[in-house]
Design an enzyme around this catalytic site. Structure first.
Site: not given
Length: 311
Positions: A108-110, A137, A141, A180, A203
């Site tokens: 994931s890019s996170c 998370y 990853k 998401h 948000w």
């Protein structure tokens, strides 16, 4: 991969897994191993071990994961780190034990630092602190990436890791508590439209910028890399283009046909200010996305109307 190769897609009912299946089938791969959670609990070491010993898949797409948006990640960090580590450990180690020819791990890019130079190059991994709201998370990853690289180094396996940007498309999660941003906006604007609401709250400030990739493009990139990439380093998968959350909301509003106003709920977090992947490595391998964002949102909204509203 040969057309008759035995291919296991972990997480086949999810957004990514279902897209990989669509792509494989459309390209003539039909020897696919698919197990529901009821048939195979990926958190259970003994079940996963028995599965690999019995089925002996040749190729593995590891798309199974506990996923969610900012609220979900921030509320259940223990679940996110434990479940993702467990799934990864069980599948990667048993893939090694059973002699899997090649495995593709979906990251994931996170995984990248919160304050990262833009666009984000693969080598920026572990160069700074992570975004707090999805740190658990991200750490899981990162561990999956390092596990694949370590097995390649120690055992000579062929395990590759890919880092997709923000995804959307058919089979997405439209639950407002766990989804998401893009599917959440689609549902919000759709419900506001049918309920004749005057405004939709989004948000944060709307200023953060995000990159979005249609999941069918991701699936195409994953299969391309499975067949053409064997290096130990990670590969970013994205479009190389980003858009502000406010601009995204305006686009979704237009596509859904909502005529009210967009208001900002600044009591809610923005998350990472900007997250744009450098996809020059992927482009150098001769792969580029095909589905542009406006068309992708239109297609996803049509899928939502046909599928989600009936459930």
């Amino acid at each position: 991969m040969e057309k008759n190769s035995k291919i296991y897609i972990a997480g086949h009912n999810g957004l990514v897994g279902s897209a990989i299946i669509r792509n494989l089938k459309s390209n003539g791969f039909n020897n696919l191993v698919l197990k529901t959670h009821k048939e195979l609990d990926l958190l259970d070491w003994q079940e996963v071990k028995k599965f690999f010993e019995t089925e002996k898949p040749e190729y593995v797409f590891l798309a199974a994961a506990r996923v969610g948006g900012i609220l979900e990640n921030d509320t259940y960090p223990a679940d996110f780190i434990f479940q993702n580590l467990q799934i990864q450990n069980n599948i990667i180690h048993n893939a090694y034990l059973s002699g899997v020819k090649k495995l593709l791990f979906l990251g994931s890019s996170c995984i990248y630092p919160r304050e990262c130079p833009q666009p984000i190059k693969e080598e920026y991994l572990l160069t700074g602190p992570l975004e707090r709201t999805n740190e658990a998370y991200a750490v899981a990853k990162i561990s999956g990436i390092k596990m694949c690289q370590s097995y390649n180094k120690q055992y000579g396996t062929k395990y590759i890791s890919v880092m997709p940007t923000n995804l959307y498309g058919p089979n997405d999660n439209f639950d407002l508590n766990s989804s998401h941003v893009l599917p959440a906006l689609l549902r919000k604007f759709h419900e506001a439209k049918i309920n004749n609401q005057k405004e939709v709250l989004i948000w944060g400030t709307g200023s953060p910028k995000r990159e979005f990739l249609h999941v069918d493009d991701l699936a195409d990139a994953c299969i391309f890399l499975m067949e053409n990439y064997n290096e130990n380093e990670i590969v970013n998968i994205g479009t190389g283009q980003d858009i502000s959350i406010r601009e995204l909301a305006e686009a979704v509003k237009r596509i859904v046909g909502f005529e009210g106003e967009i208001k900002n709920d600044t009591s809610k977090p923005d998350g990472t200010p900007r997250k744009l992947l450098d996809v020059s490595k992927l482009h150098s391998l001769n792969w580029k996305h095909k589905i542009e964002l406006n068309q992708g949102i239109k297609d996803t909204y049509q899928w939502f109307l046909k599928n989600y509203e009936q459930s």
